[in-house]
Design an enzyme around this catalytic site. Structure first.
Site, PDB file in Angstrom:
ATOM      1  N   GLY A   1       0.586  -1.134  -0.327  1.00 43.83           N
ATOM      2  CA  GLY A   1      -0.062   0.076  -0.007  1.00 43.83           C
ATOM      3  C   GLY A   1       0.855   1.131   0.024  1.00 43.83           C
TER       4      GLY A   1
ATOM      5  N   ASP B   1       5.532  -6.547  15.016  1.00 40.17           N
ATOM      6  CA  ASP B   1       4.455  -5.673  15.448  1.00 40.17           C
ATOM      7  C   ASP B   1       4.913  -4.570  16.490  1.00 40.17           C
ATOM      8  OD1 ASP B   1       1.822  -4.736  16.186  1.00 40.17           O
ATOM      9  OD2 ASP B   1       1.161  -6.693  16.461  1.00 40.17           O
TER      10      ASP B   1
ATOM     11  N   TYR C   1     -10.136   3.483  15.568  1.00 38.65           N
ATOM     12  CA  TYR C   1      -9.522   3.727  14.230  1.00 38.65           C
ATOM     13  C   TYR C   1      -9.560   5.079  13.958  1.00 38.65           C
ATOM     14  CZ  TYR C   1      -7.895   3.840   9.532  1.00 38.65           C
ATOM     15  OH  TYR C   1      -7.312   4.288   8.297  1.00 38.65           O
TER      16      TYR C   1
ATOM     17  N   VAL D   1      -8.335   4.117  -0.438  1.00 43.60           N
ATOM     18  CA  VAL D   1      -7.162   4.082  -1.142  1.00 43.60           C
ATOM     19  C   VAL D   1      -7.139   2.331  -1.464  1.00 43.60           C
ATOM     20  CG1 VAL D   1      -4.446   4.022  -1.320  1.00 43.60           C
ATOM     21  CG2 VAL D   1      -5.895   5.791   0.103  1.00 43.60           C
TER      22      VAL D   1
ATOM     23  N   THR E   1      -5.576  -0.584  -1.329  1.00 41.98           N
ATOM     24  CA  THR E   1      -4.366  -1.397  -1.010  1.00 41.98           C
ATOM     25  C   THR E   1      -5.008  -2.529  -0.283  1.00 41.98           C
ATOM     26  OG1 THR E   1      -4.674  -0.311   1.321  1.00 41.98           O
ATOM     27  CG2 THR E   1      -3.589   0.813  -0.340  1.00 41.98           C
TER      28      THR E   1
END
Length: 276
Positions: free
Chosen positions: A16, A63, A153, A186, A188
């Protein structure tokens, strides 16, 4: 700004937007430090970057919610020669807060808020010593609206935008450009786990999907413009159009119109929006 043989850190570089930044800086001959959770895909990014002309490519696999991984990246950010930091790592978790386990919610706070703050602080000290640098924090237009099922988010992306805007004012006197890259939809694999994702990523009305390379080109044009202005007018304040970058004419129109819409209408639209 010259990136030849200088260090560029890109988090979330497997695919991405992060992968596109890696391609761009590789072509500039930068020394890349790429992070991501998918080792196989990250290895592919390394080979591609070397073919494109990167001076070197170091991988940090893991991570960023893991303190050891985050500390490793932070240590690199503190080394001399850092030219750019791209905070792109992130993930989505679709669930109402009450129905979610705490781990993904707190993990999102770590990866999309805490770690970028740590990396920005360390990078600014390194870049400030050299008198130049670039920090791009990748947010989202979603950070400006209420999205049921995506509370953390939305909140972290909103935080990144406001944080970057303030940081840009602090960083300018050190010769460093800070940008909040705030794209809409987007193309991705960010949403790769969503059911019928390919069917859902279609243009509808003002909703326009963009390719990652177009987003990155828009971002870097703005960064170059901000650097030229900072060099010619070191005492000037950053301009908002150089700090908050919204790629795509339709997205900019949506961003301009959204404050004019009564919040009650926004809430009804958000509540009626199909869940991912």
């Amino acid at each position: 700004m010259n990136y030849q043989s200088r260090t560029v850190i890109i988090t979330g570089a497997s695919s991405g937007i992060g992968r596109e930044f890696a391609r761009l800086f590789a072509a500039e001959g930068a020394r890349l430090v790429l992070t991501g959770r998918r080792e196989t895909v990250l290895e592919e990014a390394r080979h591609e970057a070397m073919r494109l002309g990167a001076a070197s490519v170091e991988l940090i696999v893991g991570d960023l919610a893991d303190p050891r991984v985050a500390s490793t990246v932070e240590a690199v950010a503190g080394e001399p020669g850092l030219a750019a930091l791209i905070n792109n790592a992130g993930f989505s978790h679709y669930s109402d807060v009450a129905d979610s386990e705490p781990e993904p919610l707190l993990g999102m706070l770590t990866v999309q808020a805490e770690v970028p703050v740590r990396l920005c602080r360390t990078a600014l000290r390194s870049m400030g010593s050299a008198g130049s640098g670039l920090i791009i924090n990748v947010g989202s237009l979603a950070g400006r609206v209420a999205v049921p099922g995506s509370a953390l988010y939305v909140a972290t992306k909103c935080f990144l935008e406001r944080f970057s805007e303030t940081l840009a004012l602090e960083a300018a006197r050190r010769g460093v450009v800070v940008q909040a890259l705030t794209p809409g939809y987007v193309r991705t694999d960010f949403h790769r786990n969503i059911e019928n994702y390919r069917q859902k990523r279609k243009n509808r009305g003002l909703i326009r999907w963009m390719d990652a390379d177009a987003v990155v080109r828009r971002s870097m044009r703005a960064a170059d413009r901000a650097h030229r202005r900072l060099r010619s007018r070191p005492d000037s304040l950053p301009r908002r159009r150089d700090v908050i970058i919204i790629p795509g004419a339709a997205n900019r129109l949506l961003a301009a119109l959204s404050p004019l819409v009564p919040r009650s209408i926004v809430y009804r639209a958000a509540a009626a929006r199909p869940r991912m």
